[in-house]
Design a protein around this motif. Structure first.
Motif, PDB file in Angstrom:
ATOM      1  N   SER A 110     -12.515   3.280   3.079  1.00 38.46           N
ATOM      2  CA  SER A 110     -13.088   1.977   2.958  1.00 38.46           C
ATOM      3  C   SER A 110     -13.411   1.131   4.098  1.00 38.46           C
ATOM      4  CB  SER A 110     -12.132   0.966   2.068  1.00 38.46           C
ATOM      5  OG  SER A 110     -12.048   1.843   0.621  1.00 38.46           O
ATOM      6  N   ARG A 166       1.585   3.489   8.677  1.00 43.04           N
ATOM      7  CA  ARG A 166       2.314   2.820   7.491  1.00 43.04           C
ATOM      8  C   ARG A 166       3.775   3.396   7.840  1.00 43.04           C
ATOM      9  NH1 ARG A 166       4.526   4.277   2.637  1.00 43.04           N
ATOM     10  NH2 ARG A 166       4.525   2.617   1.013  1.00 43.04           N
ATOM     11  N   ASP A 194      -7.532   6.360   0.915  1.00 41.37           N
ATOM     12  CA  ASP A 194      -8.732   5.452   0.388  1.00 41.37           C
ATOM     13  C   ASP A 194      -9.132   4.186   1.106  1.00 41.37           C
ATOM     14  OD1 ASP A 194      -8.979   7.532  -1.470  1.00 41.37           O
ATOM     15  OD2 ASP A 194      -7.802   6.555  -3.032  1.00 41.37           O
ATOM     16  N   LEU A 195      -7.883   3.709   1.830  1.00 43.62           N
ATOM     17  CA  LEU A 195      -8.046   2.235   2.660  1.00 43.62           C
ATOM     18  C   LEU A 195      -8.782   2.816   3.821  1.00 43.62           C
ATOM     19  CD1 LEU A 195      -7.524  -0.583   3.107  1.00 43.62           C
ATOM     20  CD2 LEU A 195      -5.273   0.011   3.935  1.00 43.62           C
ATOM     21  N   ASP A 211       1.634   5.436   0.017  1.00 43.72           N
ATOM     22  CA  ASP A 211       1.099   6.502   0.800  1.00 43.72           C
ATOM     23  C   ASP A 211      -0.040   7.157   0.315  1.00 43.72           C
ATOM     24  OD1 ASP A 211       2.785   6.514   2.771  1.00 43.72           O
ATOM     25  OD2 ASP A 211       4.146   7.980   1.780  1.00 43.72           O
ATOM     26  N   ASN A 212      -0.163   7.238  -0.877  1.00 42.60           N
ATOM     27  CA  ASN A 212      -1.353   7.863  -1.813  1.00 42.60           C
ATOM     28  C   ASN A 212      -2.739   7.006  -1.861  1.00 42.60           C
ATOM     29  OD1 ASN A 212      -0.470   5.998  -3.414  1.00 42.60           O
ATOM     30  ND2 ASN A 212      -0.547   7.129  -5.095  1.00 42.60           N
ATOM     31  N   GLU A 213      -2.448   5.633  -1.212  1.00 42.70           N
ATOM     32  CA  GLU A 213      -3.939   4.956  -1.326  1.00 42.70           C
ATOM     33  C   GLU A 213      -4.338   4.468   0.188  1.00 42.70           C
ATOM     34  OE1 GLU A 213      -2.846   1.181  -3.134  1.00 42.70           O
ATOM     35  OE2 GLU A 213      -2.479   1.997  -5.279  1.00 42.70           O
ATOM     36  N   ILE A 249       0.757  -1.260  -0.077  1.00 45.72           N
ATOM     37  CA  ILE A 249       0.001  -0.057   0.006  1.00 45.72           C
ATOM     38  C   ILE A 249       0.955   1.307  -0.043  1.00 45.72           C
ATOM     39  CG2 ILE A 249      -1.800   1.297   1.204  1.00 45.72           C
ATOM     40  CD1 ILE A 249      -2.672  -1.699   0.208  1.00 45.72           C
TER      41      ILE A 249
END
Length: 509
Positions: free
Chosen positions: A479, A500, A475-476, A470-472, A468
């Motif tokens: 979700s 992270r 969004d995670l 950083d830019n995701e 994963i």
């Protein structure tokens, strides 16, 4: 002869004495007149001297004043001469300005004539261009004007819609902030106790010998007590204690108080048990009525019938998720009253609906309806306002709320039920909820581990940095939050913290 001599000599002496005195008096008078004349002459001389001195001083003063007047007149003449020179200078300036204005006026007149001629020429040229544009475009001036107006109207509608959207967003943000402020203020102003009741009660015994007396010969005492009160009395190996179990808290309270009095009295037999149970039952019924009256008195609510008072009083012995229902109703009424005052709603109506919203939980009925429906029927029979009836039935959205007071009752009920410490969970339910919370996060790809902390109020998620980027992560997190909202039911909100970490290890040899 001698006689004449004797008489004449004294007389002559008297006459001589009088004459001498008269002469002396005339001499003194003459001297006094001379002195007076000398004083008079001296006074005249002194007056003449003073007169001359005054005249001299007057002449000097007159001369001085005359000189001063001449000096002032001289200064005034000089000032007047200066003023005259200034006026002459100003007059010259005015004459020059007048000449300049006349010159500018003549120039403006010439310019106006030239501008008028130019305007006529431009008007003719504009008319020629307009005719040429109409010929080229195939549109008349009116058609072109209509087209421009339509374009401007479309642009104005677009700008107005954009402005309206911005205003709506600002209003929504402001309203949410105001709502949060009102709720925080309301919660902070309410100070309530947290109580918890369970379905069992324990009665202490003075000694284990009392257990046998409670059971009685062939168990007749305990059977009588259980039959009259409708509870289960558990006598086990627990030293000096008896457990009373019942889902009806009123029966449980009657059995507990009756058993305590029997133990204190020492006379335990069926007749005495029946007498004590009947007496305690009447006292509990009276306590139920008093608790209902006390609640209404504390909240300042009047005009409630006996049926409503008793139904509210029965809530004193009811619990919901470990929360005493009567205390919950009092708390909801206080919160609803404050919220109604903040938003300008009917404060008395909101408090009345709030205190009655859970009245169905105290109803003595075997109906299969939920407590909101039962409560709505009860308050309708009690003759309450239609808005109160709707608020009671709609506080769990079983029916559609029709007033702002009904919405306030829903909000107050949610606040009272969801505040920390209000309700009690069993340990199994608590652990199960935390496990479900962690399991939801761990089901997402890229999540290494999830930990529920702060009694499930926060979820910390460890993310695999290789899977994963950083830019995701954002969004995670969204979700996971949506999945929790869909799968779980919980009061308040849950904070999700994503972690992270990129760890690089290198050795220098």
């Amino acid at each position: 002869m001698n006689t004449l001599l004797c008489v004449g000599l004294p007389l002559a002496g008297v006459i001589l004495g009088w004459t001498i005195r008269w002469l002396y008096a005339r001499f003194q008078l003459s001297a006094a007149e001379q002195r007076a004349e000398r004083v008079k002459q001296d006074a005249i001389k002194e007056a003449e001297a003073q007169k001359k001195e005054i005249i001299y001083e007057a002449k000097d003063q007159l001369i001085r004043e005359r000189k001063q007047q001449e000096q002032e007149n001289k200064e005034r003449r000089a000032e007047l001469q200066r003023q005259e020179r200034k006026l002459e200078s100003k007059q010259e300036d005015l004459d020059k300005r007048s000449q300049a204005l006349d010159k500018q006026k003549n120039e403006c007149t010439e310019r106006e004539k030239k501008i008028a001629l130019r305007e006529d020429a431009l008007t003719q040229e504009e008319e020629r261009y307009r005719q040429e544009l109409e010929r080229i475009s195939g549109l008349t001036a009116q058609d072109a004007k209509t087209l421009i107006i339509q374009n401007l109207e479309n642009e104005a509608k677009h700008d107005a819609q954009a402005l309206l959207n911005k205003i709506e967003q600002d209003a929504q943000i402001a309203s949410e902030k105001k709502a949060r402020d009102i709720l925080v203020t309301t919660i902070q102003r309410i100070a309530t106790e947290v109580t918890s009741d369970i379905t069992v009660a324990t009665v202490s015994l003075p000694s284990d010998e009392m257990k046998g007396r409670i059971i009685g010969r062939e168990g007749r005492n305990i059977r009588t007590l259980e039959t009259l009160t409708g509870v289960d009395i558990i006598i086990d190996d627990t030293p000096e204690a008896v457990v009373i179990s019942c889902f009806d808290p009123v029966r449980k309270e009657i059995a507990k108080v009756a058993l305590e009095r029997l133990i204190s009295d020492g006379r335990i037999h069926p007749a005495r048990i029946e007498e004590i149970v009947q007496k305690v039952t009447r006292e509990i019924q009276q306590k139920i009525y008093e608790e209902g009256e006390k609640l209404l008195f504390d909240l300042g609510i009047a005009n409630m019938g006996q049926e409503g008072i008793r139904a509210l009083g029965r809530l004193y012995f009811r619990t919901s998720y470990g929360q005493n229902v009567l205390n919950h109703s009092r708390e909801v009424a206080l919160i609803a009253g404050i919220l109604a005052a903040e938003v300008g709603a009917d404060r008395d109506l909101a408090k009345r609906a709030a205190v009655l919203h859970d009245i169905g939980k105290g109803a003595e009925t075997d109906s299969d309806k939920n407590h909101a429906e039962v409560g709505m029927e009860m308050v309708r029979r009690m003759g309450e306002d239609a808005r109160v009836v709707n608020a009671v039935g709609a506080h769990h959205n079983d029916i559609e709320p029709t007033s702002v007071e009904a919405i306030i009752v829903q909000i107050a009920d949610a606040i009272s039920a969801s505040r920390p410490g209000a309700r009690r969970e069993t340990m199994d339910n608590y652990v199960k909820r935390l496990e479900n919370l962690e399991q939801i996060a761990e089901n997402f790809e890229g999540v290494e581990k999830a930990y529920a902390i702060q009694a499930g109020r926060e979820l910390r998620v460890l993310v695999n940095n290789e899977k994963i980027p950083d830019n995701e992560v954002v969004d995670l997190a969204r979700s996971i939050a949506k999945q929790i909202e869909t799968d779980l039911r919980y009061p308040g909100k849950i904070k999700i913290t994503m972690i992270r970490e990129t760890r690089i290890v290198e050795y220098a040899r």
